[in-house]
Write an enzyme that holds these catalytic residues in place. Structure first.
Site, PDB file in Angstrom:
ATOM      1  CB  SER A 144       4.020  -4.926  12.320  1.00  0.00           C
ATOM      2  OG  SER A 144       4.756  -3.801  12.887  1.00  0.00           O
TER       3      SER A 144
ATOM      4  NE  ARG B 291       5.758  -2.615   6.768  1.00  0.00           N
ATOM      5  CZ  ARG B 291       5.662  -2.333   8.096  1.00  0.00           C
ATOM      6  NH1 ARG B 291       6.619  -2.517   9.074  1.00  0.00           N
ATOM      7  NH2 ARG B 291       4.465  -1.785   8.616  1.00  0.00           N
TER       8      ARG B 291
ATOM      9  CG  ASN C 191       7.450  -6.762   1.182  1.00  0.00           C
ATOM     10  OD1 ASN C 191       6.988  -6.393   0.074  1.00  0.00           O
ATOM     11  ND2 ASN C 191       7.209  -6.433   2.292  1.00  0.00           N
TER      12      ASN C 191
END
Length: 287
Positions: free
Chosen positions: A211, A215, A219
């Site tokens: 994660s 992440r 993005n």
């Protein structure tokens, strides 16, 4: 991309811009034999540039009234130091972790900021330098999953190192089989709980690492796609008389997204740095 017998379609344009400069063609979703030369080269260059900027700030620092550059760096250092103190309560560990967090923030910010360059600028220059009109080049290392997972894996390794350093090998091993569900005086239940606890600890480490990297990648990859779509607006305007308003929309949309993206690249660098501090802080704490 250099002009060919026909102009590329929107899909071909995006697919081409999402291809890396690689040593060999990737054959599967996970292929450790593939090296993305563009991500490695850009991240290394920006890493040295980040270190140079921090060294320059330290070299020019003085006790008098600071200039804009020194003031900005001092604010950044103070911010990182405060966050390090809030998450890492071991003063000895902070001597290494705080500068590490500062370097991580600046480095990731620099890599993210490559997304603000015109989409075709460096790829076209690279194609001209190589003489290959179809040469691949991606210049945003953090939009490459191998880069972000590499960074998060490095954080995982540091967490394991500090877990052993702070708690001792025996203490950490005991924690792996006793947290989060504890243990039992009954030997059979103790073994069962130990296996469950160990499985939960492994899942936690893997989940945090994946994660952490995903992440940042998600993005930046999305931001890169938006810039490509905005670039296509300009291309459509150049090839269609009916799209006379598209250049205006292209400029407006590109400017608005670039301004908004400055916030995104800063926020993503800050989040990655904060999670690094939080995970390293957890490595110092006993369950």
């Amino acid at each position: 991309m250099a002009a060919d017998a026909h102009a590329p379609t929107a899909s071909e344009y995006i697919v081409h811009h999402l291809q890396h400069l690689q040593n060999i063609k990737q054959k599967s979703v996970i292929d450790f034999s593939v090296v993305n030369y563009d991500s490695v080269a850009v991240s290394v260059v920006l890493g040295f540039l980040s270190l140079f900027v921090l060294w320059l700030a330290a070299r020019k620092a003085h006790s008098g009234v600071p200039g804009r550059f020194q003031a900005a760096v001092e604010m950044l250092v103070e911010m990182v130091d405060n966050q390090a103190k809030a998450n890492i309560h071991n003063a000895e560990s902070r001597k290494f972790i705080a500068p590490l967090a500062l370097t991580v923030f600046v480095w990731i910010f620099m890599m993210n900021a490559m997304d603000l360059l015109p989409v075709d600028l460096l790829p076209v220059l690279w194609q001209g330098a190589t003489g290959d009109g179809h040469a691949y080049l991606r210049v945003v290392p953090t939009a490459d999953l191998s880069t972000t997972l590499g960074l998060s894996t490095a954080v995982l390794v540091l967490c394991l190192i500090y877990s052993v350093k702070i708690k001792g090998a025996g203490g950490w091993a005991h924690e792996l089989v006793t947290a989060p569900f504890g243990t039992s005086k009954n030997p059979i239940f103790a073994v069962v709980l130990g296996v469950i606890n160990l499985a939960m600890q492994i899942i936690e480490y893997v989940a945090k690492t994946v994660s952490h990297g995903m992440r940042l990648f998600g993005n930046m990859y999305a931001g890169e796609l938006v810039f490509m779509l905005i670039a296509l607006m300009g291309g459509a305007a150049a090839m269609s008389l009916s799209g006379v308003l598209l250049p205006v929309g292209h400029i407006i949309a590109g400017s608005i997204w670039a301004i908004f993206h400055i916030l995104i690249i800063t926020l993503q660098a800050f989040i990655f740095m904060m999670l690094t501090l939080i995970y390293l802080g957890q490595a110092h704490e006993a369950h």
